[in-house]
Design an enzyme around this catalytic site. Structure first.
Site, short mmCIF file in Angstrom:
data_model
loop_
_atom_site.label_atom_id
_atom_site.label_comp_id
_atom_site.label_asym_id
_atom_site.label_seq_id
_atom_site.Cartn_x
_atom_site.Cartn_y
_atom_site.Cartn_z
N ASP A 127 56.36 8.30 29.67
CA ASP A 127 57.42 9.59 29.81
C ASP A 127 57.95 9.56 27.73
OD1 ASP A 127 60.60 9.69 30.98
OD2 ASP A 127 61.01 8.60 29.68
N ASN A 135 66.82 17.62 22.86
CA ASN A 135 67.76 18.87 23.56
C ASN A 135 68.51 18.94 22.64
OD1 ASN A 135 65.19 19.90 25.28
ND2 ASN A 135 65.79 18.45 26.68
N HIS A 140 67.42 23.69 23.03
CA HIS A 140 66.69 23.38 24.85
C HIS A 140 65.03 24.10 24.22
CE1 HIS A 140 68.43 21.38 27.90
NE2 HIS A 140 69.68 21.27 27.69
N ASP A 144 61.32 22.24 25.58
CA ASP A 144 60.55 23.06 25.83
C ASP A 144 59.18 23.04 25.59
OD1 ASP A 144 62.50 23.37 28.40
OD2 ASP A 144 62.50 25.56 27.71
N GLU A 170 60.83 15.59 31.49
CA GLU A 170 60.10 15.00 30.05
C GLU A 170 58.99 13.18 30.50
OE1 GLU A 170 63.61 12.14 29.39
OE2 GLU A 170 63.07 14.45 30.08
#
Length: 257
Positions: A127, A135, A140, A144, A170
């Protein structure tokens, strides 16, 4: 003129010559037996009739045969193309659209196969730490890009011995068949170090760095998949509780930092 057209003309001409030869042979054999004489008119008819009938008929027949052959070839080509497209769509359906890794369903299916095959193995849950801040701070699109880069980094660190997937957001996972927990610690360490070295530059020039937390659980023959997943998830939670940016293994809960 195409090669197939030349072949049709050649075969039709050959068939016509054979027809003329057969017609002449019959005339020279049958007519004298009946008391007749093969004169110039008979010779002309034996030649003209095959030319006017045999050649067009043969050419049409050979053309139809060629068209049928071409149609079969086109059908075979389209079938191969359809099969390739179907395989590509199946593979695409197995993949996460953003990272290209196996999606959640496909990864868990492959994990189940690996566990059912017996032997030892290790499951890693990974994680990205505090990823929401990436973000929120950079947007974003940058997030990404960070996920794509993170996915590539995990795959490269794991190498050919493992199978990587994105569980969602994530969260990532790695299946390591035939690799026990003691060996898996080295893989987890490579992932941690590779992610720490990862630098992502935003359009504004700011540098984004990442760390990950990893929970590891090993399996042996007969282990339930649900128990394995729950154990890896529990070790991931412990890694986060111990300060993140580390891996915790289920055997003795030792952390790899």
């Amino acid at each position: 003129m195409t090669a197939s057209t030349r072949a049709i003309i050649l075969k039709a001409s050959l068939a016509t010559l054979l027809s003329i030869a057969a017609s002449l042979a019959l005339a020279l054999t049958v007519v004298p037996m009946l008391g007749g004489v093969v004169d110039g008119t008979a010779w002309l008819m034996c030649i003209l009739c095959p030319l006017l009938i045999a050649w067009p008929a043969s050419a049409w027949q050979f053309r139809q045969a060629q068209r049928l052959k071409d149609a079969h070839g086109e059908i075979a080509r389209l079938h191969d193309e359809l099969s390739a497209t179907h395989e590509a769509l199946l593979e695409r359906a197995r993949r996460d659209g953003l990272t290209g890794l196996l999606n959640r369903e496909s990864f868990l299916a492959e994990l189940e196969k690996a566990v059912a095959a017996g032997g030892e193995g290790t499951l890693l849950f990974i994680d990205a730490d505090h990823f929401k801040q990436v973000n929120d701070r950079f947007g974003h699109p940058v997030g990404d890009d960070a996920l794509r880069r993170l996915a590539r980094t995990i795959v490269e660190a794991v190498g050919e011995g493992g199978l990587s997937g994105r569980l969602g957001g994530e969260e990532f996972a790695v299946c390591l068949p035939q690799i026990d927990l003691s060996e898996a610690r080295a893989v987890a360490k490579r992932i941690l170090d590779a992610v720490r070295r990862l630098r992502i530059e935003t359009p504004g020039g700011a540098a984004v760095s990442l760390t990950v937390s990893i929970g590891a659980a090993g399996w042996a023959g007969g282990m339930m998949l649900a128990h394995l997943i729950a154990e890896a998830d529990a070790q991931l939670y412990r890694a986060k509780m111990q300060g993140r940016n580390r891996a915790v293994c289920a055997s003795n809960m030792a952390a790899v930092a």
